[in-house]
Scaffold this active site. Structure first.
Site, PDB file in Angstrom:
ATOM      1  N   GLN A  53      41.546  45.467  43.989  1.00 21.76           N
ATOM      2  CA  GLN A  53      41.782  46.224  45.226  1.00 21.76           C
ATOM      3  C   GLN A  53      41.736  45.330  46.452  1.00 21.76           C
ATOM      4  OE1 GLN A  53      38.798  49.330  45.377  1.00 21.76           O
ATOM      5  NE2 GLN A  53      39.683  50.459  43.668  1.00 21.76           N
ATOM      6  N   GLU A 119      35.236  40.567  53.565  1.00 22.55           N
ATOM      7  CA  GLU A 119      34.395  41.167  52.525  1.00 22.55           C
ATOM      8  C   GLU A 119      33.006  40.543  52.608  1.00 22.55           C
ATOM      9  OE1 GLU A 119      36.268  42.443  48.580  1.00 22.55           O
ATOM     10  OE2 GLU A 119      37.586  40.844  49.244  1.00 22.55           O
ATOM     11  N   HIS A 236      29.149  45.298  40.778  1.00 22.42           N
ATOM     12  CA  HIS A 236      29.703  45.619  42.100  1.00 22.42           C
ATOM     13  C   HIS A 236      28.830  46.710  42.706  1.00 22.42           C
ATOM     14  CE1 HIS A 236      32.382  46.701  45.331  1.00 22.42           C
ATOM     15  NE2 HIS A 236      33.191  45.706  44.995  1.00 22.42           N
TER      16      HIS A 236
HETATM   17  P1  FAD Z   1      42.717  40.173  33.228  1.00 16.17           P
HETATM   18  O1  FAD Z   1      43.506  40.509  34.412  1.00 16.17           O
HETATM   19  O2  FAD Z   1      41.614  41.094  32.856  1.00 16.17           O
HETATM   20  O3  FAD Z   1      43.703  40.065  31.982  1.00 16.17           O
HETATM   21  C1  FAD Z   1      43.198  39.845  30.675  1.00 16.17           C
HETATM   22  C2  FAD Z   1      44.325  40.099  29.689  1.00 16.17           C
HETATM   23  O4  FAD Z   1      43.932  39.685  28.378  1.00 16.17           O
HETATM   24  C3  FAD Z   1      44.724  41.554  29.566  1.00 16.17           C
HETATM   25  O5  FAD Z   1      46.121  41.593  29.539  1.00 16.17           O
HETATM   26  C4  FAD Z   1      44.156  41.959  28.206  1.00 16.17           C
HETATM   27  O6  FAD Z   1      44.858  43.005  27.591  1.00 16.17           O
HETATM   28  C5  FAD Z   1      44.325  40.661  27.445  1.00 16.17           C
HETATM   29  N1  FAD Z   1      43.475  40.550  26.250  1.00 16.17           N
HETATM   30  C6  FAD Z   1      42.126  40.650  26.189  1.00 16.17           C
HETATM   31  N2  FAD Z   1      41.711  40.490  24.914  1.00 16.17           N
HETATM   32  C7  FAD Z   1      42.822  40.285  24.159  1.00 16.17           C
HETATM   33  C8  FAD Z   1      43.045  40.088  22.775  1.00 16.17           C
HETATM   34  N3  FAD Z   1      42.052  40.075  21.852  1.00 16.17           N
HETATM   35  N4  FAD Z   1      44.323  39.917  22.336  1.00 16.17           N
HETATM   36  C9  FAD Z   1      45.356  39.948  23.220  1.00 16.17           C
HETATM   37  N5  FAD Z   1      45.201  40.161  24.534  1.00 16.17           N
HETATM   38  C10 FAD Z   1      43.946  40.322  25.012  1.00 16.17           C
HETATM   39  N6  FAD Z   1      39.008  40.002  42.061  1.00 16.17           N
HETATM   40  C11 FAD Z   1      39.473  39.514  43.224  1.00 16.17           C
HETATM   41  O7  FAD Z   1      39.577  38.295  43.412  1.00 16.17           O
HETATM   42  N7  FAD Z   1      39.840  40.382  44.221  1.00 16.17           N
HETATM   43  C12 FAD Z   1      39.774  41.733  44.079  1.00 16.17           C
HETATM   44  O8  FAD Z   1      40.125  42.467  44.978  1.00 16.17           O
HETATM   45  C13 FAD Z   1      39.272  42.248  42.859  1.00 16.17           C
HETATM   46  N8  FAD Z   1      39.158  43.593  42.672  1.00 16.17           N
HETATM   47  C14 FAD Z   1      38.809  44.053  41.449  1.00 16.17           C
HETATM   48  C15 FAD Z   1      38.812  45.428  41.205  1.00 16.17           C
HETATM   49  C16 FAD Z   1      38.538  45.924  39.952  1.00 16.17           C
HETATM   50  C17 FAD Z   1      38.550  47.403  39.702  1.00 16.17           C
HETATM   51  C18 FAD Z   1      38.230  45.029  38.896  1.00 16.17           C
HETATM   52  C19 FAD Z   1      37.935  45.539  37.525  1.00 16.17           C
HETATM   53  C20 FAD Z   1      38.189  43.662  39.130  1.00 16.17           C
HETATM   54  C21 FAD Z   1      38.487  43.167  40.402  1.00 16.17           C
HETATM   55  N9  FAD Z   1      38.481  41.802  40.657  1.00 16.17           N
HETATM   56  C22 FAD Z   1      38.924  41.332  41.844  1.00 16.17           C
HETATM   57  C23 FAD Z   1      38.266  40.849  39.574  1.00 16.17           C
HETATM   58  C24 FAD Z   1      39.661  40.365  39.098  1.00 16.17           C
HETATM   59  O9  FAD Z   1      40.560  41.455  39.115  1.00 16.17           O
HETATM   60  C25 FAD Z   1      39.625  39.798  37.717  1.00 16.17           C
HETATM   61  O10 FAD Z   1      38.569  38.887  37.595  1.00 16.17           O
HETATM   62  C26 FAD Z   1      40.934  39.069  37.436  1.00 16.17           C
HETATM   63  O11 FAD Z   1      42.009  39.950  37.641  1.00 16.17           O
HETATM   64  C27 FAD Z   1      40.916  38.536  36.035  1.00 16.17           C
HETATM   65  O12 FAD Z   1      42.208  38.077  35.733  1.00 16.17           O
HETATM   66  P2  FAD Z   1      42.484  37.494  34.301  1.00 16.17           P
HETATM   67  O13 FAD Z   1      43.929  37.179  34.244  1.00 16.17           O
HETATM   68  O14 FAD Z   1      41.513  36.433  34.012  1.00 16.17           O
HETATM   69  O15 FAD Z   1      42.121  38.717  33.295  1.00 16.17           O
HETATM   70  C1  SIN Z   2      36.588  44.724  45.914  1.00 17.00           C
HETATM   71  O1  SIN Z   2      37.665  45.083  46.377  1.00 17.00           O
HETATM   72  O2  SIN Z   2      35.498  45.067  46.362  1.00 17.00           O
HETATM   73  C2  SIN Z   2      36.593  43.838  44.723  1.00 17.00           C
HETATM   74  C3  SIN Z   2      36.755  42.453  45.157  1.00 17.00           C
HETATM   75  C4  SIN Z   2      36.321  41.516  44.097  1.00 17.00           C
HETATM   76  O3  SIN Z   2      35.724  41.901  43.099  1.00 17.00           O
HETATM   77  O4  SIN Z   2      36.548  40.315  44.288  1.00 17.00           O
END
Ligand code: FAD
Ligand code: SIN
Length: 527
Positions: A53, A119, A236
């Site tokens: 978000q 933030e 959070h």
């Molecule tokens: P993800 O985006 O979680 O992607 C992981 C992928 O791996 C998914 O596609 C999943 O299906 C796949 N996967 C997992 N296990 C397997 C498996 N066994 N086999 C095949 N595929 C698999 N961070 C910020 O910096 N700013 C924000 O505003 C922010 N807001 C957030 C709000 C929410 C509600 C949440 C939950 C998190 C937020 N975060 C934010 C944290 C941030 O979104 C995540 O840390 C970041 O998006 C992680 O990216 P990623 O690509 O590492 O993993």
């Molecule tokens: C938030 O929008 O508060 C999430 C931001 C983050 O987890 O980095």
């Protein structure tokens, strides 16, 4: 003949697991070097990225500087960040974000300038956002559109990584389950990149989507890679409190725009806990909320935005407003009940500053990796940034070193195959129990007795789960959750101090002796 057990052998140069920001961005980069396959266990959008978000932090304003972003990150990290990793993040971050903009990601602007938000623990407005509070969705969509148009990138949905195959201490490929065809696949690639995200689902209350069962960490641990800093789980502070157990995130930027936290008596209590009040580091706010709620025998406090302009708020946070309205809450008229919820896995698969894990040819980036950027408490909006900065570095390293393209490989003869036999899921109840016990004994506050009890329980359940003959992906996720639960609780038991997100009520202070000590677990070494 092992090959008989595998339905299909698939060859590529780079196998990337995960379709969040880290996996998609790294795929884009590596596609300039060779053939890439991205696998993802659900539909392509299912990831934490999709739900991000607040935004992505980067120094793009004249009044800001790398030094300030670095200082904020180090301060929030509570004396535990790897300084070189943070320097890399803040210095390389702006160029990576500009790349996102160039490829078509539409961040929000105001009067021709990027509309930067604030933030918790940020000393400047430096958080870019998109569609108000749908930043992750916008980034994910623009990256996906870009990579699916590339000839040498394939995106395989509903393909579940079961286990990594290791040959002579190097990554040799991956065994995966194709959920569409119900087939076991062997992917052979020169390089494996884990971008599987976090492990929020290990806790009963989480802001994370269902795919976050910590698979990448469990798989890497089983394969013999180092796993580091797992005791640091960020809660959070402000998820919507939902007694039915379906919380959703109320972005920290809501407090950044002036939202107040109030206790049951209506007092703005954060002023008593930290000089930055509502915008103190997340670990401080989360613990203060628990304390204030407990004072009144409650499970939540209140987030008040009724003093802010309703028109502005609705435009700035359209998704949050929509979700609150669906639950019968009009935030312009009444306070929102909020409580902390498991949000981010700070530890993970140990990497160097180029995403290299302790295993040859195996890389990790994004939330599943641990390069030390976040220390003991992540600064808000540094996570999306980490995914692209270190994804880029994986590409840089492989490009610099040169690589051999993949030539047809078959399933190695001397490797074991996992036990096969598809069964109905049996472990749904166990999944819930894991979440409850992790909340209770390895949540915001931990102590020796509870952690020891939890470890014994998890070990027993994991042993029993491993003895179950045959598997399906739902049960496999539960096994991964038990493994990750154990890694968290063993690490939390070992760290006899309180620092950042890790609070031990039996060791309530930060200790100098632990300042530079990381808990690193490795299956081969018996830890
Ligand atoms: P993800 O985006 O979680 O992607 C992981 C992928 O791996 C998914 O596609 C999943 O299906 C796949 N996967 C997992 N296990 C397997 C498996 N066994 N086999 C095949 N595929 C698999 N961070 C910020 O910096 N700013 C924000 O505003 C922010 N807001 C957030 C709000 C929410 C509600 C949440 C939950 C998190 C937020 N975060 C934010 C944290 C941030 O979104 C995540 O840390 C970041 O998006 C992680 O990216 P990623 O690509 O590492 O993993
Ligand atoms: C938030 O929008 O508060 C999430 C931001 C983050 O987890 O980095």
């Amino acid at each position: 003949m092992k090959d008989d057990l595998v339905d299909e052998n698939i060859n590529t140069d780079f196998l990337i697991v995960g379709s969040g920001i880290a996996g998609l961005y790294t795929a884009m980069k590596l596609s300039t070097l060779g053939n890439v396959i991205v696998i993802t266990k659900g539909e392509k959008k299912e990831s934490s990225t999709q739900y991000a978000q607040g935004g992505i932090a980067a120094v793009l304003d004249k009044g800001d500087s790398w030094d300030l972003h670095m200082k904020d990150t180090l301060d929030a990290g509570d004396d535990f960040c790897d300084e070189e990793a943070v320097r890399t993040l803040v210095k390389e971050g702006p160029d990576r974000v500009k790349e996102l903009i160039e490829l078509g990601t539409r961040f929000d602007y105001i009067e021709g300038e990027l509309d930067l938000a604030k933030e918790g623990a940020h000393s400047r407005r430096r958080v870019l956002h998109a569609r108000g509070d749908a930043t992750g969705e916008e980034i994910r969509e623009s990256l996906t559109e870009h990579i699916i148009a590339l000839e040498n990138v394939e995106l395989h949905e509903r393909t579940f990584l079961v286990d990594l195959l290791v040959h002579e201490d190097s990554f040799a490929g991956a065994l995966c389950w194709d959920k569409n065809a119900s087939e076991l696949l062997f992917y052979h690639a020169v390089y494996g990149i884990l971008a599987t995200g976090g492990c929020g689902m290990v806790y009963e209350n989480t802001t994370n989507p269902e795919v976050t069962t910590g698979d990448g960490v469990a798989v890497a641990y089983r394969a013999g890679a180092n796993i580091r800093d797992m005791e640091f789980i960020q809660f959070h502070p402000t998820a919507l409190y939902d007694p039915k157990g379906d919380p959703f995130l109320i972005s920290e930027t809501v407090r950044g725009e002036g939202g107040f936290l109030r206790n049951e008596d209506g007092e703005r209590f954060m002023k008593d806990h930290h000089e930055d009040a509502e915008l103190a580091p997340r670990d401080v706010v989360a613990r203060a909320i628990i304390e204030e709620a407990e004072k009144f025998g409650k499970e939540h406090v209140w987030l008040d935005v009724t003093h802010l302009s309703p028109k502005y708020l609705e435009g700035r946070f359209p998704n949050i407003f929509k979700k609150l309205n669906e639950r019968g809450i009009d935030p312009t008229q009444r306070w929102i009940p909020v409580a902390p919820s498991a949000h981010y896995m700070i530890g993970g698969v140990e990497t160097d500053l180029y995403g290299q894990t302790s295993m040859n040819n195996l890389y990790a980036c994004g939330e599943t990796a641990c390069a030390g950027v976040h220390g003991a408490n992540r600064l808000a909006s540094n996570s999306l940034l980490e995914g692209i900065v270190f994804g880029h570095r994986i590409y840089e390293k492989i490009k610099r070193e040169g690589f051999k393209k993949n030539h047809d490989h078959r399933y190695p003869e001397d490797l074991d195959t996992p036990s096969l036999g598809i069964k109905e899921p049996k472990m749904e109840t166990l999944k819930k129990e894991v979440g409850d016990n992790m909340m209770r004994y390895a949540g915001i506050k931990r102590e020796r007795k509870g952690l020891s009890k939890l470890i014994r329980w998890l070990e027993r359940k994991l042993k029993a789960a491993e003895d179950v003959d045959g598997w399906n992906t739902d049960d496999h996720e539960v096994k991964n959750m038990l493994t990750v639960g154990l890694l968290i609780s063993r690490s939390a038991l070992l760290r006899e101090e309180s620092r950042g997100t890790h609070y031990r009520s039996d060791h309530p202070y930060k200790k100098e002796a632990w300042k530079n000590k990381h808990v690193v677990l490795n299956k081969e070494e018996g830890s």
